[in-house]
Scaffold this motif. Structure first.
Motif, PDB file in Angstrom:
ATOM      1  N   HIS A   1       0.834  -1.202   0.000  1.00  0.00           N
ATOM      2  CA  HIS A   1       0.000   0.000   0.000  1.00  0.00           C
ATOM      3  C   HIS A   1       0.869   1.253   0.000  1.00  0.00           C
ATOM      4  O   HIS A   1       0.590   2.216  -0.739  1.00  0.00           O
ATOM      5  CB  HIS A   1      -0.920   0.011   1.222  1.00  0.00           C
TER       6      HIS A   1
ATOM      7  N   TRP B   1       0.780   3.952  -3.055  1.00  0.00           N
ATOM      8  CA  TRP B   1       0.367   5.353  -2.940  1.00  0.00           C
ATOM      9  C   TRP B   1       1.492   6.312  -3.290  1.00  0.00           C
ATOM     10  O   TRP B   1       1.266   7.368  -3.882  1.00  0.00           O
ATOM     11  CB  TRP B   1      -0.173   5.637  -1.543  1.00  0.00           C
TER      12      TRP B   1
ATOM     13  N   ILE C   1      -2.340  -1.287  -5.166  1.00  0.00           N
ATOM     14  CA  ILE C   1      -3.435  -1.002  -4.235  1.00  0.00           C
ATOM     15  C   ILE C   1      -4.627  -1.921  -4.498  1.00  0.00           C
ATOM     16  O   ILE C   1      -5.178  -2.536  -3.578  1.00  0.00           O
ATOM     17  CB  ILE C   1      -3.845   0.481  -4.351  1.00  0.00           C
TER      18      ILE C   1
END
Length: 271
Positions: A72, A76, A123
Motif C-alpha cells: 500500500h 500510494w 493497491i
C-alpha cells in the motif's frame, strides 16, 4: 487459476515494470544530463520500489500483513510520483505556451502516469478479492488506461517528425483498436467468444510492439553518433514500443480472470 496465483502474477508484473523503469528513466533523463534535481526522484524511487517489493514478495506467505501494508505504501507513493511527474513534464514547456505544438514537443507529459498505474495495481491487488469480478475489471481498466497512454505516446512522438514513415501510423491505429476492444466489457455484457476476440487482438498488439522495437533499434543503430549510448539517447526510444507487449500481459491476466465470471450460455457476467 486461483486467486493467489492471479495476485502473484500481478505482483510480478509490477515488480518487473519498476525494474524496467530504472533503465527507461536513466536513458530518458540522461538526454539532458539530469538537468533538474527532481529528475532523479523517479530513478531512485524505481530502484527502491524494485528492491522493497522483491523483499516483501519473498515473505508474503510468512508475513502477509507486511506484504499488504508495504505494498500500500509503495502503491500510494507511486501514484503521487506519477501525478507530480505529469505536472513537472507539462511545466517544462506547455504551461508557458499552451499550444498543441508545445504539448507535442515538451517532455512526454503522460509518461509519468506509468508510476500511477503501477501504484493503482498494487493497491487494487490488496484491496480486492482476486477471485471477484471487480478485481478482473480493475486489472482490465488499468490495462485499458495503458493503451490510451500508448495511443497518446504514439501520436505525439511520431508527430514530431510529421509521421515521416507510413509505418509510424501503425501503433496509433493498433492502440486505438485495442482501446475499442477493451472498453466494450465496461459498457455491455460480453460473451466468452468476445473475450477470445480480445485475447487475439492483444496478441496482435504484442506483435506490433515487437516490430516497433526492431524498427526503433534499427533506426538508432544507423544514426551518426560517437557512441552507442548517444545513438539511443538522441534517436527513437527503443523501449517505448515494448509498452505494447508489456500491457498485453496485464490485459491477458485480466481477461483470463474475467473468463471465470462469464456465463457462455447467457453471454454475460455472472452475478
Amino acid at each position: 487459476m486461483d486467486g493467489r496465483r492471479k495476485q502473484l502474477l500481478v505482483e510480478l508484473f509490477v515488480l518487473t515494470n519498476f525494474a524496467g523503469l530504472i533503465a527507461d528513466i536513466f536513458l530518458a533523463h540522461s538526454e539532458n544530463h539530469f538537468r533538474r534535481a527532481t529528475e532523479y526522484v523517479p530513478l531512485y524511487f524505481s530502484i527502491a520500489a524494485t528492491v522493497i517489493l522483491a523483499a516483501v514478495l519473498a515473505v508474503r506467505d510468512r508475513w502477509p500483513a507486511v506484504w499488504r501494508d508495504v505494498g500500500h505504501l509503495v502503491g500510494w507513493l507511486g501514484v503521487i510520483v506519477g501525478l507530480a511527474g505529469v505536472v513537472l513534464h507539462l511545466d517544462s514547456q506547455f504551461f508557458y505556451e499552451r499550444t498543441i505544438h508545445s504539448l507535442t514537443y515538451a517532455a512526454p507529459f503522460a509518461a509519468p502516469l506509468a508510476y500511477t498505474g503501477l501504484g493503482l495495481l498494487l493497491i487494487a491487488n490488496r484491496m480486492l478479492d482476486p477471485d471477484s469480478i471487480e478485481w478482473a475489471q480493475w486489472m482490465l481498466w488499468l490495462a485499458l488506461g495503458g493503451f490510451v497512454g500508448n495511443f497518446v505516446f504514439s501520436l505525439t512522438d511520431h508527430a514530431q517528425n510529421g509521421f515521416f514513415h507510413r509505418a509510424e501510423w501503425i501503433p496509433v491505429v493498433s492502440s486505438a483498436c485495442a482501446i475499442g476492444l477493451l472498453v466494450v466489457p465496461f459498457v455491455t455484457r460480453v460473451t466468452t467468444s468476445y473475450l477470445l476476440l480480445c485475447m487475439g487482438g492483444l496478441v496482435v498488439q504484442a506483435l506490433v510492439g515487437l516490430a516497433g522495437f526492431a524498427l526503433h533499434a534499427q533506426a538508432d543503430f544507423q544514426r551518426s553518433a560517437p557512441t552507442l549510448l548517444e545513438k539511443f539517447l538522441t534517436g527513437a526510444p527503443p523501449m517505448a514500443p515494448l509498452l505494447f507487449p508489456n500491457l498485453v500481459i496485464l490485459g491477458l491476466i485480466a481477461l483470463a480472470a474475467m473468463w471465470g465470471h462469464t456465463d457462455p450460455a447467457e453471454g454475460g457476467h455472472k452475478a
